[in-house]
Design a protein around this motif. Structure first.
Motif, short mmCIF file in Angstrom:
data_model
loop_
_atom_site.label_atom_id
_atom_site.label_comp_id
_atom_site.label_asym_id
_atom_site.label_seq_id
_atom_site.Cartn_x
_atom_site.Cartn_y
_atom_site.Cartn_z
N GLY A 83 0.82 -1.20 0.00
CA GLY A 83 0.00 0.00 0.00
C GLY A 83 0.85 1.25 0.00
N PRO A 84 0.21 2.41 0.15
CA PRO A 84 0.95 3.66 0.14
C PRO A 84 1.90 3.78 1.34
N PRO A 85 3.05 4.46 1.17
CA PRO A 85 4.01 4.60 2.26
C PRO A 85 3.47 5.49 3.39
N GLU A 86 4.10 5.39 4.52
CA GLU A 86 3.72 6.21 5.67
C GLU A 86 4.10 7.66 5.43
N VAL A 87 3.43 8.56 6.12
CA VAL A 87 3.70 9.99 6.01
C VAL A 87 4.92 10.32 6.87
N SER A 88 5.84 11.13 6.32
CA SER A 88 7.11 11.36 7.00
C SER A 88 7.13 12.58 7.91
N GLY A 89 6.38 13.63 7.59
CA GLY A 89 6.37 14.83 8.41
C GLY A 89 7.56 15.74 8.17
N GLU A 90 8.22 15.60 7.04
CA GLU A 90 9.39 16.41 6.68
C GLU A 90 8.96 17.81 6.23
N HIS A 91 9.92 18.74 6.14
CA HIS A 91 9.63 20.10 5.66
C HIS A 91 8.94 19.99 4.29
N VAL A 92 7.86 20.72 4.11
CA VAL A 92 6.98 20.55 2.95
C VAL A 92 7.71 20.75 1.62
N ASN A 93 8.44 21.84 1.45
CA ASN A 93 9.06 22.11 0.16
C ASN A 93 10.11 21.06 -0.20
N ASN A 94 10.91 20.63 0.77
CA ASN A 94 11.90 19.59 0.50
C ASN A 94 11.22 18.27 0.13
N LEU A 95 10.14 17.98 0.82
CA LEU A 95 9.37 16.78 0.54
C LEU A 95 8.80 16.81 -0.88
N VAL A 96 8.23 17.94 -1.27
CA VAL A 96 7.66 18.09 -2.62
C VAL A 96 8.76 17.88 -3.66
N LEU A 97 9.93 18.47 -3.42
CA LEU A 97 11.06 18.31 -4.35
C LEU A 97 11.42 16.84 -4.51
N LYS A 98 11.56 16.12 -3.41
CA LYS A 98 11.94 14.70 -3.46
C LYS A 98 10.88 13.86 -4.16
N LYS A 99 9.62 14.10 -3.81
CA LYS A 99 8.53 13.30 -4.38
C LYS A 99 8.35 13.60 -5.88
N LEU A 100 8.49 14.87 -6.28
CA LEU A 100 8.38 15.20 -7.70
C LEU A 100 9.53 14.60 -8.49
N ALA A 129 22.00 19.60 -0.92
CA ALA A 129 21.59 19.97 0.44
C ALA A 129 20.08 19.89 0.59
N PHE A 130 19.33 20.25 -0.46
CA PHE A 130 17.87 20.18 -0.41
C PHE A 130 17.38 18.73 -0.36
N LEU A 131 18.13 17.83 -0.98
CA LEU A 131 17.71 16.44 -1.08
C LEU A 131 18.16 15.57 0.11
N ARG A 132 18.96 16.14 1.00
CA ARG A 132 19.43 15.38 2.16
C ARG A 132 18.31 15.15 3.17
N LYS A 133 18.56 14.21 4.07
CA LYS A 133 17.62 13.95 5.15
C LYS A 133 17.68 15.08 6.16
N GLU A 134 16.52 15.41 6.71
CA GLU A 134 16.47 16.42 7.76
C GLU A 134 17.30 15.93 8.95
N GLY A 135 18.17 16.78 9.46
CA GLY A 135 19.05 16.38 10.54
C GLY A 135 20.48 16.17 10.08
N HIS A 136 20.68 15.96 8.78
CA HIS A 136 22.04 15.83 8.24
C HIS A 136 22.73 17.18 8.37
N LYS A 137 24.05 17.18 8.58
CA LYS A 137 24.76 18.44 8.81
C LYS A 137 24.71 19.38 7.61
N ASN A 138 24.55 18.86 6.40
CA ASN A 138 24.49 19.70 5.20
C ASN A 138 23.07 19.94 4.69
N TYR A 139 22.07 19.51 5.47
CA TYR A 139 20.67 19.69 5.07
C TYR A 139 20.33 21.18 5.03
N LYS A 140 19.53 21.54 4.03
CA LYS A 140 19.09 22.93 3.89
C LYS A 140 17.63 22.92 3.48
#
Length: 160
Positions: A83-100, A129-140
């Motif tokens: 089924g569909p994956p679980e919701v992550s709760g990540e920053h919206v714009n970064n999430l949209v970028l990754k999913k698109l 930096a935009f595509l990194r996981k939230e919490g990574h030192k280079n995340y933006k």
């Protein structure tokens, strides 16, 4: 930038019909009635706009489910997926970028080209930096202006 605005721009860029939007929500695990789709796809009325029809605000988890459904809509179900994956709760714009990026099968170069189409230059390092996981030192966090320009680039690319 609110979630409804992101959805409105995506719908226009990808030339999706209301029935497609309803189906994409269903594929992502979100039940949306056909009568609610036009209300979701309207901008939030200004406070002084008395005659404007109220819209249905889209929550972050609903937008994420829509994006998960868009991936399934464009690419099909993943083999062995229950089924569909679980919701992550990540920053919206970064999430949209990754999913698109997944839904439209875009490479990093494609993303940079889309921004370039919109008149913005983004470096490979910034994109990483935009595509990194939230919490990574280079995340933006991806700002609203860059998100607007990415959606504009997608529109120019898919609807010339």
């Amino acid at each position: 930038m609110d979630n409804n605005d992101i959805l409105i721009r995506l719908r226009y860029a990808l030339d999706l019909k209301n029935s497609d939007v309803k189906e994409i929500f269903a594929l992502g695990g979100e039940k949306v009635d056909a009568v609610d789709v036009p209300l979701i796809l309207t901008k939030t009325p200004e406070p002084d706009d008395e005659g404007a029809e109220a819209n249905i605000p889209l929550a972050n988890d609903q937008l994420e489910r829509f994006l998960n459904g868009l991936i399934t809509f464009n690419r099909g179900l993943k083999p062995g997926n229950a089924g569909p994956p679980e919701v992550s709760g990540e920053h919206v714009n970064n999430l949209v970028l990754k999913k698109l990026r997944i839904a439209l099968e875009l490479t990093s170069e494609d993303l940079l080209d889309l921004w370039k189409l919109a008149g913005i230059n983004v470096s490979k390092g910034e994109l990483g930096a935009f595509l990194r996981k939230e919490g990574h030192k280079n995340y933006k966090e991806l700002g609203d202006q860059l998100m607007r320009n990415l959606l504009k680039g997608i529109t120019l690319n898919y609807r010339p």
